[in-house]
Design an enzyme around this catalytic site. Structure first.
Site, PDB file in Angstrom:
ATOM      1  CB  SER A 136       7.296   1.496-116.181  1.00  0.00           C
ATOM      2  OG  SER A 136       6.866   2.741-116.660  1.00  0.00           O
ATOM      3  CE  LYS A 162       4.038   1.846-118.286  1.00  0.00           C
ATOM      4  NZ  LYS A 162       2.926   1.549-117.362  1.00  0.00           N
ATOM      5  CG  ASP A 189       1.791   4.544-119.906  1.00  0.00           C
ATOM      6  OD1 ASP A 189       0.794   5.140-120.366  1.00  0.00           O
ATOM      7  OD2 ASP A 189       1.939   4.309-118.689  1.00  0.00           O
ATOM      8  CD  GLU A 214      -0.042   1.748-119.274  1.00  0.00           C
ATOM      9  OE1 GLU A 214       1.007   1.115-119.551  1.00  0.00           O
ATOM     10  OE2 GLU A 214      -0.322   2.094-118.126  1.00  0.00           O
ATOM     11  CE  LYS A 263      -0.755   2.338-112.960  1.00  0.00           C
ATOM     12  NZ  LYS A 263      -0.534   3.752-113.340  1.00  0.00           N
ATOM     13  N   GLY A 291       1.852  -0.113-111.879  1.00  0.00           N
ATOM     14  CA  GLY A 291       2.556   0.334-110.677  1.00  0.00           C
ATOM     15  C   GLY A 291       2.429   1.828-110.479  1.00  0.00           C
TER      16      GLY A 291
HETATM   17  O1  OSB Z   1       1.051   5.336-116.029  1.00  0.00           O
HETATM   18  O2  OSB Z   1       1.641   3.445-115.330  1.00  0.00           O
HETATM   19  C1  OSB Z   1       1.683   4.662-115.230  1.00  0.00           C
HETATM   20  C2  OSB Z   1       4.168   5.683-112.492  1.00  0.00           C
HETATM   21  C3  OSB Z   1       3.469   6.703-111.885  1.00  0.00           C
HETATM   22  C4  OSB Z   1       2.239   7.069-112.380  1.00  0.00           C
HETATM   23  C5  OSB Z   1       1.704   6.410-113.485  1.00  0.00           C
HETATM   24  C6  OSB Z   1       2.380   5.367-114.098  1.00  0.00           C
HETATM   25  C7  OSB Z   1       3.655   5.018-113.609  1.00  0.00           C
HETATM   26  C8  OSB Z   1       4.496   3.987-114.212  1.00  0.00           C
HETATM   27  C9  OSB Z   1       5.562   3.357-113.351  1.00  0.00           C
HETATM   28  O3  OSB Z   1       4.435   3.650-115.367  1.00  0.00           O
HETATM   29  C10 OSB Z   1       5.183   2.013-112.872  1.00  0.00           C
HETATM   30  C11 OSB Z   1       6.119   1.545-111.775  1.00  0.00           C
HETATM   31  O4  OSB Z   1       7.268   1.228-112.083  1.00  0.00           O
HETATM   32  O5  OSB Z   1       5.694   1.506-110.608  1.00  0.00           O
HETATM   33 MG    MG Z   2       0.076   4.024-117.336  1.00  0.00          MG
END
Ligand code: OSB
Ligand code: MG
Length: 371
Positions: A136, A162, A189, A214, A263, A291
């Site tokens: 991400s 992502k 996202d 997303e 999650k 995550g």
């Molecule tokens: O929306 O998935 C999300 C991180 C913090 C809060 C929300 C999100 C995220 C990420 C990072 O997309 C995911 C990761 O690398 O842990």
């Molecule tokens: Mg997300």
């Protein structure tokens, strides 16, 4: 099994680079670790909260309050558990506070698996011995920085990119990536940054052949997402809107989502995560593991749940060094150059919590015992 001691810690760890989403920028993580002791075994869990309630309503402060005042007393009063699924039921009279619940429930799962001599993945019914992961990427000020990151992560083998988007940092960014990198596995996202008024923008994004988009709309919506999904070929994937199996069932029935980001913290624990996984499998909806910029402890839990068969899309569980100078587990989570993580074979979470490093990043600590 009887739980006799619980240790709650607050940790603060600096991230190797800031992570920017449509709702804010994070330069460090402040979160809770749980340690649950019983019959000579110790289980570990991570509470994936942050200091501010920007992703969901929970914070370090609220989670601490709920854990201390409500959840630990329930665990001590109930005393004996047969299976970790019991914990979900015991906690169910307490409304919401999913991340607080999940942090203790996850530690109990680790404790249980260790006492049975099983890996956490085995205890959950996981089948894979390696999992595929993507990465991400936060919003970048400069497009060249984004290009450099994508190039670097493709080279490292990550299975999908992502891209975080927000109004003003969306269609041109995604088109630019397509023009530069071609048909790479890519998704976006939005973290709830748009409304149905942006339909024409989503129609343009729809032509880019993304794997999915997303959480484009409100964090608490499943109605408008169904309307949007009817207008798009690209699958909509819900993240923020799903807190339980019931939420997942309703969203799938309504046609609001064709993919689910699971999650563990957002849905209150591993038992609920597995129930959503099972329901989605029965209904032909693929899932992947999201995550929350976890430390190694939370990351190990994510790896274990991803071994279940319907986690067919690469998740956000990147390697430790993408987030931390030094992680608090040994060994660090390592991503192979084919974008896979090999499941650990030691019992429980399978990674060794490094007591010295945990102590180093601890800014608050409290111990709770029965009687
Ligand atoms: O929306 O998935 C999300 C991180 C913090 C809060 C929300 C999100 C995220 C990420 C990072 O997309 C995911 C990761 O690398 O842990
Ligand atoms: Mg997300």
């Amino acid at each position: 099994m009887r739980i006799d001691k619980i240790i709650l810690r607050q940790l603060k760890m600096k991230m190797v680079s800031p992570f920017r989403t449509s709702f804010g920028t994070q330069t460090d993580r402040e979160f809770l670790l749980t340690e649950v002791h019983g019959e000579g075994w110790t289980g570990f869990g991570e509470c994936v909260v942050n200091t501010a309630p920007m992703y969901n309503e929970e914070t370090v402060g609220t989670a601490k309050h709920i854990i201390e005042q409500f959840l630990i007393p329930i665990l001590f009063e109930r005393g004996e558990f047969i299976h970790p699924d019991n914990i979900r039921d015991w906690f169910s009279p307490i409304r919401r506070n999913m991340m607080a619940k999940s942090s203790l429930e996850g530690a109990v799962w680790d404790l249980y698996a260790k006492s049975k001599g099983q890996t956490l993945a085995q205890a959950l019914g996981g089948e894979k011995d390696k999992i595929e992961v993507g990465i991400s990427i936060g919003i970048q000020e400069q497009i060249d920085d984004l290009y450099r990151l994508v190039e670097q992560y493709l080279e490292q083998g990550y299975r999908r990119m992502k891209i975080k988007i927000k109004p003003g940092k969306d269609i041109e960014v995604l088109q630019g990536l397509r023009a530069r990198f071609g048909n790479i596995p890519m998704m976006a996202d939005a973290n709830s940054a748009y409304t149905l008024d942006d339909l024409s923008l989503f129609k343009e994004i729809d032509d880019l052949g993304l794997m999915m988009i997303e959480q484009p709309l409100a964090h608490d919506d499943i109605v408008d997402h169904a309307k949007l999904q009817r207008e798009l070929k690209t699958p909509v994937c819900l993240d923020e809107s799903i807190h339980s199996l019931e939420d997942a069932r309703k969203a799938i029935e309504l046609g609001s989502t064709r993919v689910i980001n699971i999650k563990i913290g957002r849905v209150g624990g591993l038992t609920e995560a597995k129930r959503i996984h099972d329901y989605a499998l029965e209904h032909g909806v693929p899932v992947w593991c999201g995550g929350m910029l976890e430390s190694g402890i939370g990351r190990a839990h994510n790896i274990a749940i991803t071994s279940l068969p319907n986690f067919t899309l690469p998740g956000d569980t990147a390697g430790s060094t993408r987030y931390w100078q030094e992680d608090i587990i040994d060994p660090f989570v390592e991503v192979q150059n084919d974008g896979t993580i090999i499941l650990p074979t030691n019992s429980g979470i399978g990674y060794h919590p490094n007591a010295e490093k945990i102590e180093k990043y601890t800014i608050w600590k409290k111990e709770y015992t029965t009687g």
